[in-house]
Design a protein around this motif. Sequence first.
Motif, PDB file in Angstrom:
ATOM      1  N   LEU A  23      45.088  29.645  54.893  1.00 34.58           N
ATOM      2  CA  LEU A  23      45.384  28.531  54.003  1.00 34.58           C
ATOM      3  C   LEU A  23      44.287  28.398  52.958  1.00 34.58           C
ATOM      4  N   ASP A  24      44.674  28.026  51.762  1.00 33.57           N
ATOM      5  CA  ASP A  24      43.687  27.748  50.732  1.00 33.57           C
ATOM      6  C   ASP A  24      43.099  26.376  51.002  1.00 33.57           C
ATOM      7  N   LEU A  25      41.848  26.319  51.353  1.00 31.43           N
ATOM      8  CA  LEU A  25      41.190  25.048  51.609  1.00 31.43           C
ATOM      9  C   LEU A  25      40.184  24.794  50.513  1.00 31.43           C
ATOM     10  N   PRO A  26      39.842  23.627  50.135  1.00 29.61           N
ATOM     11  CA  PRO A  26      40.324  22.379  50.729  1.00 29.61           C
ATOM     12  C   PRO A  26      41.714  22.021  50.217  1.00 29.61           C
ATOM     13  N   TYR A  27      42.446  21.373  51.074  1.00 26.32           N
ATOM     14  CA  TYR A  27      43.803  20.931  50.752  1.00 26.32           C
ATOM     15  C   TYR A  27      43.713  19.719  49.839  1.00 26.32           C
ATOM     16  N   ALA A  28      44.335  19.770  48.693  1.00 24.70           N
ATOM     17  CA  ALA A  28      44.315  18.653  47.751  1.00 24.70           C
ATOM     18  C   ALA A  28      45.734  18.110  47.595  1.00 24.70           C
ATOM     19  N   PRO A  29      46.009  16.930  48.163  1.00 28.72           N
ATOM     20  CA  PRO A  29      47.364  16.384  48.037  1.00 28.72           C
ATOM     21  C   PRO A  29      47.649  15.942  46.607  1.00 28.72           C
ATOM     22  N   LEU A  51      58.170  13.205  54.907  1.00 25.94           N
ATOM     23  CA  LEU A  51      57.121  13.802  54.071  1.00 25.94           C
ATOM     24  C   LEU A  51      56.072  14.511  54.922  1.00 25.94           C
ATOM     25  N   LYS A  52      55.653  13.865  55.993  1.00 27.72           N
ATOM     26  CA  LYS A  52      54.657  14.465  56.884  1.00 27.72           C
ATOM     27  C   LYS A  52      55.204  15.741  57.524  1.00 27.72           C
ATOM     28  N   ALA A  53      56.462  15.704  57.945  1.00 31.49           N
ATOM     29  CA  ALA A  53      57.072  16.884  58.555  1.00 31.49           C
ATOM     30  C   ALA A  53      57.142  18.033  57.554  1.00 31.49           C
ATOM     31  N   MET A  54      57.453  17.733  56.303  1.00 31.69           N
ATOM     32  CA  MET A  54      57.497  18.796  55.288  1.00 31.69           C
ATOM     33  C   MET A  54      56.120  19.389  55.054  1.00 31.69           C
ATOM     34  N   ILE A  76      51.531  22.422  66.083  1.00 26.40           N
ATOM     35  CA  ILE A  76      51.791  21.518  64.962  1.00 26.40           C
ATOM     36  C   ILE A  76      50.643  20.526  64.812  1.00 26.40           C
ATOM     37  N   ARG A  77      50.129  20.024  65.920  1.00 24.61           N
ATOM     38  CA  ARG A  77      49.012  19.068  65.858  1.00 24.61           C
ATOM     39  C   ARG A  77      47.731  19.742  65.372  1.00 24.61           C
ATOM     40  N   ASP A  78      47.546  21.011  65.707  1.00 23.10           N
ATOM     41  CA  ASP A  78      46.387  21.755  65.170  1.00 23.10           C
ATOM     42  C   ASP A  78      46.511  21.913  63.658  1.00 23.10           C
ATOM     43  N   ALA A  79      47.717  22.178  63.176  1.00 22.18           N
ATOM     44  CA  ALA A  79      47.936  22.288  61.726  1.00 22.18           C
ATOM     45  C   ALA A  79      47.681  20.950  61.047  1.00 22.18           C
ATOM     46  N   ALA A  80      48.063  19.855  61.704  1.00 19.43           N
ATOM     47  CA  ALA A  80      47.815  18.524  61.140  1.00 19.43           C
ATOM     48  C   ALA A  80      46.315  18.264  61.026  1.00 19.43           C
ATOM     49  N   ARG A  81      45.579  18.654  62.034  1.00 24.43           N
ATOM     50  CA  ARG A  81      44.122  18.495  61.991  1.00 24.43           C
ATOM     51  C   ARG A  81      43.530  19.343  60.870  1.00 24.43           C
ATOM     52  N   LEU A  82      44.066  20.528  60.684  1.00 20.42           N
ATOM     53  CA  LEU A  82      43.554  21.436  59.663  1.00 20.42           C
ATOM     54  C   LEU A  82      43.777  20.902  58.251  1.00 20.42           C
ATOM     55  N   ILE A  83      44.941  20.308  57.996  1.00 15.81           N
ATOM     56  CA  ILE A  83      45.196  19.809  56.640  1.00 15.81           C
ATOM     57  C   ILE A  83      44.772  18.367  56.462  1.00 15.81           C
ATOM     58  N   VAL A  85      45.757  15.357  58.246  1.00 14.12           N
ATOM     59  CA  VAL A  85      46.668  14.230  58.441  1.00 14.12           C
ATOM     60  C   VAL A  85      46.599  13.803  59.904  1.00 14.12           C
ATOM     61  N   HIS A  86      47.030  12.577  60.181  1.00 13.22           N
ATOM     62  CA  HIS A  86      47.007  12.071  61.550  1.00 13.22           C
ATOM     63  C   HIS A  86      47.903  12.924  62.441  1.00 13.22           C
ATOM     64  N   PRO A  87      47.552  13.048  63.714  1.00 12.99           N
ATOM     65  CA  PRO A  87      48.389  13.852  64.620  1.00 12.99           C
ATOM     66  C   PRO A  87      49.819  13.311  64.660  1.00 12.99           C
ATOM     67  N   PRO A  88      50.798  14.184  64.567  1.00 15.97           N
ATOM     68  CA  PRO A  88      52.194  13.735  64.538  1.00 15.97           C
ATOM     69  C   PRO A  88      52.702  13.361  65.925  1.00 15.97           C
ATOM     70  N   SER A  89      53.706  12.511  65.938  1.00 14.08           N
ATOM     71  CA  SER A  89      54.357  12.133  67.192  1.00 14.08           C
ATOM     72  C   SER A  89      55.282  13.264  67.638  1.00 14.08           C
ATOM     73  N   ASP A  90      55.823  13.099  68.830  1.00 13.35           N
ATOM     74  CA  ASP A  90      56.781  14.098  69.329  1.00 13.35           C
ATOM     75  C   ASP A  90      58.024  14.156  68.436  1.00 13.35           C
ATOM     76  N   THR A  91      58.432  13.004  67.898  1.00 17.75           N
ATOM     77  CA  THR A  91      59.592  12.963  67.003  1.00 17.75           C
ATOM     78  C   THR A  91      59.321  13.753  65.736  1.00 17.75           C
ATOM     79  N   THR A  92      58.120  13.602  65.177  1.00 20.54           N
ATOM     80  CA  THR A  92      57.770  14.338  63.955  1.00 20.54           C
ATOM     81  C   THR A  92      57.662  15.828  64.251  1.00 20.54           C
TER      82      THR A  92
END
Length: 104
Positions: A23-29, A51-54, A76-83, A85-92
Amino acid sequence: MPAAALKPKPLPTQSTARRAVQLDLPYAPVLKSPLPAGRPREWYISHNRRLKAMRLAIALLDSGVFLPGQARNETIRDAARLIGVHPPSDTTCHMVRALMKYSR
């Protein structure tokens, strides 16, 4: 000399690389705009969840996870930590896998 020989060879993309492209870091939203007022609370919750899921699906695809079966909740939670964002729920997490399934 043919013109094709003078063109520089393009950099490998995720689909042509022999191993995963990082991934190109740092991630800039992108800049956020305010959401429309007057909708029910459930609409805002589902909108932000989509939006978070996308974002997570894109991050997983960029890191080399292409199949929904490869995207476990921990991945998925590791990817969230990497970019960042807060850890996603099971639904996300379920929504991320659904997005990956329908993108094929």
